[in-house]
Scaffold this active site. Structure first.
Site, PDB file in Angstrom:
ATOM      1  N   ASP A  42       0.841  -1.205   0.000  1.00 46.54           N
ATOM      2  CA  ASP A  42       0.000   0.000   0.000  1.00 46.54           C
ATOM      3  C   ASP A  42       0.881   1.262   0.000  1.00 46.54           C
ATOM      4  O   ASP A  42       0.698   2.181  -0.829  1.00 46.54           O
ATOM      5  CB  ASP A  42      -0.893  -0.050   1.257  1.00 46.54           C
ATOM      6  CG  ASP A  42      -2.066   0.905   1.222  1.00 46.54           C
ATOM      7  OD1 ASP A  42      -2.252   1.601   0.208  1.00 46.54           O
ATOM      8  OD2 ASP A  42      -2.805   0.948   2.238  1.00 46.54           O
ATOM      9  N   GLY A 127       1.165 -10.163   4.520  1.00 46.85           N
ATOM     10  CA  GLY A 127       2.189  -9.361   5.190  1.00 46.85           C
ATOM     11  C   GLY A 127       1.698  -8.949   6.561  1.00 46.85           C
ATOM     12  O   GLY A 127       1.549  -9.781   7.463  1.00 46.85           O
TER      13      GLY A 127
HETATM   14  N1  AR6 Z   1       5.189  -5.258  -4.733  1.00 47.66           N
HETATM   15  C1  AR6 Z   1       4.579  -6.452  -4.532  1.00 47.66           C
HETATM   16  N2  AR6 Z   1       4.338  -6.987  -3.318  1.00 47.66           N
HETATM   17  C2  AR6 Z   1       4.735  -6.275  -2.250  1.00 47.66           C
HETATM   18  C3  AR6 Z   1       5.372  -5.013  -2.348  1.00 47.66           C
HETATM   19  C4  AR6 Z   1       5.587  -4.503  -3.663  1.00 47.66           C
HETATM   20  N3  AR6 Z   1       6.167  -3.320  -3.884  1.00 47.66           N
HETATM   21  N4  AR6 Z   1       5.638  -4.564  -1.089  1.00 47.66           N
HETATM   22  C5  AR6 Z   1       5.202  -5.505  -0.228  1.00 47.66           C
HETATM   23  N5  AR6 Z   1       4.675  -6.546  -0.922  1.00 47.66           N
HETATM   24  P1  AR6 Z   1       1.171  -6.129   3.063  1.00 47.66           P
HETATM   25  P2  AR6 Z   1      -1.489  -7.055   3.936  1.00 47.66           P
HETATM   26  C6  AR6 Z   1       4.072  -7.803  -0.437  1.00 47.66           C
HETATM   27  O1  AR6 Z   1       1.653  -6.051   4.470  1.00 47.66           O
HETATM   28  O2  AR6 Z   1      -0.890  -8.230   4.633  1.00 47.66           O
HETATM   29  C7  AR6 Z   1      -0.779  -2.051   4.902  1.00 47.66           C
HETATM   30  O3  AR6 Z   1      -0.255  -1.198   5.888  1.00 47.66           O
HETATM   31  C8  AR6 Z   1       4.471  -8.310   0.920  1.00 47.66           C
HETATM   32  O4  AR6 Z   1       5.748  -8.939   0.867  1.00 47.66           O
HETATM   33  O5  AR6 Z   1       1.552  -5.053   2.118  1.00 47.66           O
HETATM   34  O6  AR6 Z   1      -2.700  -7.268   3.075  1.00 47.66           O
HETATM   35  C9  AR6 Z   1      -2.213  -1.712   4.526  1.00 47.66           C
HETATM   36  O7  AR6 Z   1      -2.476  -0.332   4.619  1.00 47.66           O
HETATM   37  C10 AR6 Z   1       3.365  -9.317   1.194  1.00 47.66           C
HETATM   38  O8  AR6 Z   1       3.663 -10.574   0.580  1.00 47.66           O
HETATM   39  O9  AR6 Z   1      -0.444  -6.238   2.997  1.00 47.66           O
HETATM   40  C11 AR6 Z   1      -2.992  -2.503   5.536  1.00 47.66           C
HETATM   41  O10 AR6 Z   1      -3.112  -1.817   6.763  1.00 47.66           O
HETATM   42  C12 AR6 Z   1       2.148  -8.713   0.449  1.00 47.66           C
HETATM   43  O11 AR6 Z   1       2.678  -7.639  -0.339  1.00 47.66           O
HETATM   44  C13 AR6 Z   1      -2.166  -3.752   5.726  1.00 47.66           C
HETATM   45  O12 AR6 Z   1      -0.820  -3.377   5.444  1.00 47.66           O
HETATM   46  C14 AR6 Z   1       1.077  -8.160   1.374  1.00 47.66           C
HETATM   47  O13 AR6 Z   1       1.670  -7.536   2.510  1.00 47.66           O
HETATM   48  C15 AR6 Z   1      -2.550  -4.842   4.761  1.00 47.66           C
HETATM   49  O14 AR6 Z   1      -1.832  -6.002   5.080  1.00 47.66           O
END
Ligand code: AR6
Length: 179
Positions: A42, A127
């Site tokens: 995000d 994540g």
């Molecule tokens: N490109 C692709 N994947 C990514 C990238 C990127 N640039 N950066 C991180 N990931 P998360 P969630 C992956 O925590 O669990 C936020 O604060 C990461 O390695 O981004 O759905 C939101 O505002 C992981 O595998 O999302 C919400 O509050 C995946 O993206 C909360 O986090 C998801 O990790 C959402 O949590």
């Protein structure tokens, strides 16, 4: 992007990389219910898109878990961002599986409404929201396969894995489902 692996008749690719670099019709954001930004993917999407993305998100009034909303992509190479809100993992007995599946279905529904042909997904909820990645990968690939089957207008879906452990989980889940 590196380490690609494909399935669904070549219409699905699993890659390692950064979703903000994908030049597709829409990248999917793993957002929270406020749609006002956060950390992880995000934060990366908002940083790369620029402040106009947040301005548009402010007009949306949030989004419930399991649903999705669409905006423009602004400075991103992607034309649109589909913001979806994955479930927080509370042990698996709070409807987490169904809510995660609903995220993918909601994204495909928006893709259909907006005539989008190319999509890129991150690994939603695995994540900060702590959804176990093997379980999330099975749900994600099952919903993506169904979406591709239903919507023949979609030319390609890329699952973009930022971390090696996530890439390995999706790779294994795709191989486990291969005929
Ligand atoms: N490109 C692709 N994947 C990514 C990238 C990127 N640039 N950066 C991180 N990931 P998360 P969630 C992956 O925590 O669990 C936020 O604060 C990461 O390695 O981004 O759905 C939101 O505002 C992981 O595998 O999302 C919400 O509050 C995946 O993206 C909360 O986090 C998801 O990790 C959402 O949590």
């Amino acid at each position: 992007m590196s380490e690609t692996h494909s399935g669904c008749g070549g219409r699905l690719q699993i890659v390692r990389g950064d979703i903000t670099e994908c030049a597709v019709d829409a990248i999917v954001n793993a957002a929270n219910t406020s749609l006002l930004g956060g950390a992880g993917v995000d934060g990366a999407i908002h940083d790369a898109a620029g402040p106009e993305l947040l301005d548009e998100c402010r007009t949306l009034g949030g989004c419930p878990t399991g649903s999705a909303r669409i905006t423009r992509g602004y400075a991103l190479p992607a034309r649109h961002v589909i913001h979806t809100v994955g479930p927080i993992w509370y042990g698996g007995t709070n409807g987490e599986d169904e809510l995660l599946a609903s995220c993918y279905r909601s994204c495909f529904a928006l893709a259909e409404q907006h005539g989008l042909r190319t999509l890129a997904f991150p690994s939603i909820s695995t994540g900060a929201y702590r959804f176990p990645v093997q379980r999330a990968a099975r749900i994600a690939l099952n919903e993506i396969a169904q979406g591709l089957e239903r919507l023949q207008t979609i030319a390609s879906v890329i699952v973009v894995c930022f971390e090696g452990r996530v890439y390995d989980a999706y790779h294994d889940a795709l191989n486990a489902n291969a005929p």
